[in-house]
Motif scaffolding. Sequence first.
Motif, PDB file in Angstrom:
ATOM      1  N   ILE A 137       0.773  -1.114   0.222  1.00 39.41           N
ATOM      2  CA  ILE A 137       0.067   0.146  -0.021  1.00 39.41           C
ATOM      3  C   ILE A 137       0.772   1.294  -0.027  1.00 39.41           C
ATOM      4  O   ILE A 137       0.539   2.283  -0.737  1.00 39.41           O
ATOM      5  N   TYR A 180       1.085   3.967  -2.735  1.00 40.08           N
ATOM      6  CA  TYR A 180       0.729   5.091  -2.775  1.00 40.08           C
ATOM      7  C   TYR A 180       1.674   6.094  -3.067  1.00 40.08           C
ATOM      8  O   TYR A 180       1.704   7.371  -3.686  1.00 40.08           O
ATOM      9  N   LEU A 199     -10.529   6.771  -5.447  1.00 37.36           N
ATOM     10  CA  LEU A 199      -9.515   5.948  -4.684  1.00 37.36           C
ATOM     11  C   LEU A 199      -9.886   6.304  -3.224  1.00 37.36           C
ATOM     12  O   LEU A 199      -9.793   5.423  -2.379  1.00 37.36           O
ATOM     13  N   TRP A 226     -13.155   4.237  -2.306  1.00 37.33           N
ATOM     14  CA  TRP A 226     -12.664   2.803  -1.897  1.00 37.33           C
ATOM     15  C   TRP A 226     -12.151   2.523  -0.606  1.00 37.33           C
ATOM     16  O   TRP A 226     -12.257   1.833   0.250  1.00 37.33           O
ATOM     17  N   GLY A 227     -11.208   3.685  -0.514  1.00 34.55           N
ATOM     18  CA  GLY A 227     -10.181   3.591   0.990  1.00 34.55           C
ATOM     19  C   GLY A 227     -11.294   3.802   1.998  1.00 34.55           C
ATOM     20  O   GLY A 227     -11.244   3.086   3.143  1.00 34.55           O
ATOM     21  N   THR A 237      -6.855   9.261   4.267  1.00 33.63           N
ATOM     22  CA  THR A 237      -7.393   8.084   4.083  1.00 33.63           C
ATOM     23  C   THR A 237      -6.277   6.988   3.863  1.00 33.63           C
ATOM     24  O   THR A 237      -6.546   5.747   4.548  1.00 33.63           O
ATOM     25  N   THR A 238      -5.433   7.112   3.129  1.00 37.34           N
ATOM     26  CA  THR A 238      -4.441   6.063   2.944  1.00 37.34           C
ATOM     27  C   THR A 238      -3.525   5.967   4.276  1.00 37.34           C
ATOM     28  O   THR A 238      -3.335   4.771   4.967  1.00 37.34           O
ATOM     29  N   ILE A 283      -5.869   3.754   6.539  1.00 38.83           N
ATOM     30  CA  ILE A 283      -5.601   2.245   6.144  1.00 38.83           C
ATOM     31  C   ILE A 283      -4.290   1.716   6.547  1.00 38.83           C
ATOM     32  O   ILE A 283      -4.323   0.507   6.981  1.00 38.83           O
ATOM     33  N   ILE A 338      -8.618  -5.812   1.246  1.00 35.45           N
ATOM     34  CA  ILE A 338      -7.961  -4.453   1.589  1.00 35.45           C
ATOM     35  C   ILE A 338      -7.051  -4.105   0.214  1.00 35.45           C
ATOM     36  O   ILE A 338      -7.074  -3.152  -0.266  1.00 35.45           O
ATOM     37  N   ASN A 351      -8.759  -3.275  -2.635  1.00 33.94           N
ATOM     38  CA  ASN A 351      -9.350  -1.927  -2.869  1.00 33.94           C
ATOM     39  C   ASN A 351      -8.420  -0.966  -2.510  1.00 33.94           C
ATOM     40  O   ASN A 351      -8.965   0.199  -2.320  1.00 33.94           O
ATOM     41  N   THR A 352      -7.118  -1.151  -2.427  1.00 38.15           N
ATOM     42  CA  THR A 352      -6.271   0.012  -2.176  1.00 38.15           C
ATOM     43  C   THR A 352      -5.147  -0.390  -3.185  1.00 38.15           C
ATOM     44  O   THR A 352      -5.001   0.582  -4.074  1.00 38.15           O
ATOM     45  N   THR A 353      -4.234  -1.101  -2.927  1.00 38.01           N
ATOM     46  CA  THR A 353      -2.912  -1.449  -3.927  1.00 38.01           C
ATOM     47  C   THR A 353      -3.443  -1.495  -5.282  1.00 38.01           C
ATOM     48  O   THR A 353      -2.794  -0.815  -6.430  1.00 38.01           O
TER      49      THR A 353
END
Length: 171
Positions: A15, A19, A57, A60-61, A115-116, A119, A146, A149-151
Amino acid sequence: MSSIPMNKQALYDSIQHAYDKLIADYKTIPDSYSRKTGVEGNVKGTKISVCDTLAYLIGWGKLVLKWHKQTSTGQPVTLPATGYKWNQLGKLAQHFHAHYKDWPYPSLLHEFKVTTDKILTLVNSLTDEELYGDTWYRKYTFGRMIQFNTTSPMRNMRTRIRTFKKKNGLM
Protein backbone atom coordinates in the motif's frame (compact mmCIF):
# COMPACT_ATOMS: atom_id res chain seq x y z
CA MET A 1 6.20 -5.10 -5.66
CA SER A 2 3.78 -6.84 -7.99
CA SER A 3 3.27 -10.04 -6.00
CA ILE A 4 0.17 -10.49 -3.89
CA PRO A 5 0.77 -9.63 -0.23
CA MET A 6 0.32 -12.65 2.04
CA ASN A 7 1.12 -11.08 5.42
CA LYS A 8 0.71 -7.83 7.31
CA GLN A 9 4.13 -6.37 6.50
CA ALA A 10 3.86 -7.17 2.80
CA LEU A 11 0.37 -5.61 2.68
CA TYR A 12 1.55 -2.48 4.49
CA ASP A 13 4.58 -2.14 2.22
CA SER A 14 2.48 -2.74 -0.90
CA ILE A 15 0.00 0.00 0.00
CA GLN A 16 2.75 2.44 0.97
CA HIS A 17 4.74 1.75 -2.20
CA ALA A 18 1.69 2.14 -4.49
CA TYR A 19 0.69 5.36 -2.70
CA ASP A 20 4.18 6.85 -2.88
CA LYS A 21 4.49 6.22 -6.61
CA LEU A 22 0.98 7.50 -7.38
CA ILE A 23 1.17 10.62 -5.22
CA ALA A 24 4.46 11.56 -6.90
CA ASP A 25 2.59 11.56 -10.23
CA TYR A 26 -0.38 13.49 -8.84
CA LYS A 27 1.93 16.17 -7.43
CA THR A 28 3.29 16.92 -10.93
CA ILE A 29 -0.18 17.65 -12.33
CA PRO A 30 -1.02 21.36 -12.22
CA ASP A 31 -4.31 22.35 -10.61
CA SER A 32 -5.37 23.76 -14.00
CA TYR A 33 -5.40 20.18 -15.41
CA SER A 34 -7.12 18.56 -12.44
CA ARG A 35 -10.69 18.92 -13.78
CA LYS A 36 -9.82 18.32 -17.43
CA THR A 37 -11.43 15.10 -18.61
CA GLY A 38 -9.18 12.70 -20.42
CA VAL A 39 -8.40 9.90 -17.98
CA GLU A 40 -9.90 6.53 -18.90
CA GLY A 41 -12.98 6.10 -16.69
CA ASN A 42 -14.23 3.13 -14.73
CA VAL A 43 -17.27 2.85 -16.99
CA LYS A 44 -16.36 1.54 -20.43
CA GLY A 45 -15.97 4.31 -22.98
CA THR A 46 -15.98 7.18 -20.46
CA LYS A 47 -13.38 9.80 -19.69
CA ILE A 48 -12.98 11.29 -16.23
CA SER A 49 -10.83 13.96 -14.61
CA VAL A 50 -7.78 13.62 -12.39
CA CYS A 51 -9.97 14.78 -9.49
CA ASP A 52 -12.42 11.97 -10.29
CA THR A 53 -9.58 9.44 -10.00
CA LEU A 54 -8.82 10.73 -6.52
CA ALA A 55 -12.51 10.59 -5.60
CA TYR A 56 -12.56 6.96 -6.71
CA LEU A 57 -9.53 6.01 -4.62
CA ILE A 58 -10.78 7.92 -1.58
CA GLY A 59 -14.21 6.33 -1.91
CA TRP A 60 -12.82 2.80 -1.96
CA GLY A 61 -10.43 3.56 0.88
CA LYS A 62 -13.27 4.85 3.03
CA LEU A 63 -15.28 1.72 2.23
CA VAL A 64 -12.42 -0.48 3.48
CA LEU A 65 -12.36 1.52 6.72
CA LYS A 66 -16.15 1.29 7.01
CA TRP A 67 -16.10 -2.48 6.47
CA HIS A 68 -13.61 -2.89 9.30
CA LYS A 69 -15.57 -0.62 11.64
CA GLN A 70 -18.78 -2.54 10.93
CA THR A 71 -17.09 -5.90 11.38
CA SER A 72 -15.34 -4.90 14.60
CA THR A 73 -18.57 -3.56 16.12
CA GLY A 74 -20.63 -6.58 15.09
CA GLN A 75 -22.69 -4.70 12.51
CA PRO A 76 -23.68 -6.33 9.24
CA VAL A 77 -21.46 -5.39 6.30
CA THR A 78 -23.01 -4.72 2.91
CA LEU A 79 -20.48 -5.28 0.16
CA PRO A 80 -19.41 -3.48 -1.83
CA ALA A 81 -21.57 -0.64 -0.44
CA THR A 82 -25.13 -0.04 0.64
CA GLY A 83 -27.30 0.22 -2.46
CA TYR A 84 -24.69 -1.27 -4.82
CA LYS A 85 -23.95 -4.77 -6.02
CA TRP A 86 -20.66 -6.07 -7.40
CA ASN A 87 -22.04 -5.78 -10.95
CA GLN A 88 -22.68 -2.05 -10.36
CA LEU A 89 -19.12 -0.89 -9.72
CA GLY A 90 -19.33 1.67 -12.52
CA LYS A 91 -22.31 3.28 -10.80
CA LEU A 92 -20.45 3.18 -7.49
CA ALA A 93 -17.48 4.94 -9.14
CA GLN A 94 -19.84 7.63 -10.46
CA HIS A 95 -21.25 8.00 -6.94
CA PHE A 96 -17.72 8.67 -5.64
CA HIS A 97 -17.12 11.22 -8.42
CA ALA A 98 -20.37 13.03 -7.60
CA HIS A 99 -19.66 13.02 -3.86
CA TYR A 100 -16.32 14.81 -4.29
CA LYS A 101 -17.17 16.91 -7.39
CA ASP A 102 -16.87 20.24 -5.56
CA TRP A 103 -13.65 19.47 -3.71
CA PRO A 104 -10.58 21.42 -4.88
CA TYR A 105 -7.62 19.38 -6.14
CA PRO A 106 -5.38 20.16 -3.13
CA SER A 107 -8.16 19.06 -0.75
CA LEU A 108 -8.59 15.79 -2.65
CA LEU A 109 -4.84 15.16 -2.50
CA HIS A 110 -4.94 15.77 1.25
CA GLU A 111 -7.97 13.53 1.75
CA PHE A 112 -6.29 10.76 -0.26
CA LYS A 113 -3.28 11.00 2.06
CA VAL A 114 -5.44 11.01 5.20
CA THR A 115 -7.47 8.03 3.98
CA THR A 116 -4.36 6.07 3.00
CA ASP A 117 -2.73 6.87 6.35
CA LYS A 118 -5.84 5.55 8.15
CA ILE A 119 -5.71 2.35 6.11
CA LEU A 120 -2.00 1.92 6.91
CA THR A 121 -2.76 2.49 10.60
CA LEU A 122 -5.54 -0.10 10.39
CA VAL A 123 -3.27 -2.65 8.73
CA ASN A 124 -0.59 -1.97 11.34
CA SER A 125 -3.13 -2.50 14.14
CA LEU A 126 -4.20 -5.94 12.92
CA THR A 127 -2.35 -9.22 13.24
CA ASP A 128 -1.37 -11.55 10.41
CA GLU A 129 -4.07 -13.86 11.72
CA GLU A 130 -6.75 -11.13 11.56
CA LEU A 131 -5.66 -10.13 8.07
CA TYR A 132 -4.93 -13.52 6.53
CA GLY A 133 -6.01 -16.25 8.95
CA ASP A 134 -9.67 -16.65 8.08
CA THR A 135 -11.94 -16.12 5.14
CA TRP A 136 -13.61 -12.74 5.56
CA TYR A 137 -15.75 -12.41 2.42
CA ARG A 138 -16.55 -15.35 0.17
CA LYS A 139 -13.15 -16.97 -0.39
CA TYR A 140 -11.08 -13.89 0.50
CA THR A 141 -9.31 -12.85 3.67
CA PHE A 142 -9.65 -9.31 4.98
CA GLY A 143 -6.05 -8.62 3.95
CA ARG A 144 -6.85 -9.64 0.39
CA MET A 145 -9.97 -7.46 0.35
CA ILE A 146 -7.90 -4.51 1.57
CA GLN A 147 -5.36 -5.16 -1.20
CA PHE A 148 -8.10 -5.48 -3.84
CA ASN A 149 -9.44 -2.06 -2.88
CA THR A 150 -6.25 -0.10 -2.18
CA THR A 151 -3.06 -1.28 -3.88
CA SER A 152 -4.74 -2.70 -6.98
CA PRO A 153 -6.76 0.41 -7.86
CA MET A 154 -3.82 2.67 -7.01
CA ARG A 155 -1.60 0.82 -9.47
CA ASN A 156 -4.33 0.80 -12.09
CA MET A 157 -4.98 4.52 -11.61
CA ARG A 158 -1.27 5.31 -11.82
CA THR A 159 -1.15 3.78 -15.30
CA ARG A 160 -4.13 5.91 -16.33
CA ILE A 161 -2.68 9.06 -14.76
CA ARG A 162 0.65 8.56 -16.50
CA THR A 163 -1.15 8.11 -19.84
CA PHE A 164 -3.06 11.36 -19.17
CA LYS A 165 0.19 13.16 -18.31
CA LYS A 166 1.85 11.97 -21.53
CA LYS A 167 -1.11 13.03 -23.67
CA ASN A 168 -1.07 16.46 -22.05
CA GLY A 169 2.69 17.02 -22.21
CA LEU A 170 3.12 16.81 -18.45
CA MET A 171 5.95 14.25 -18.49
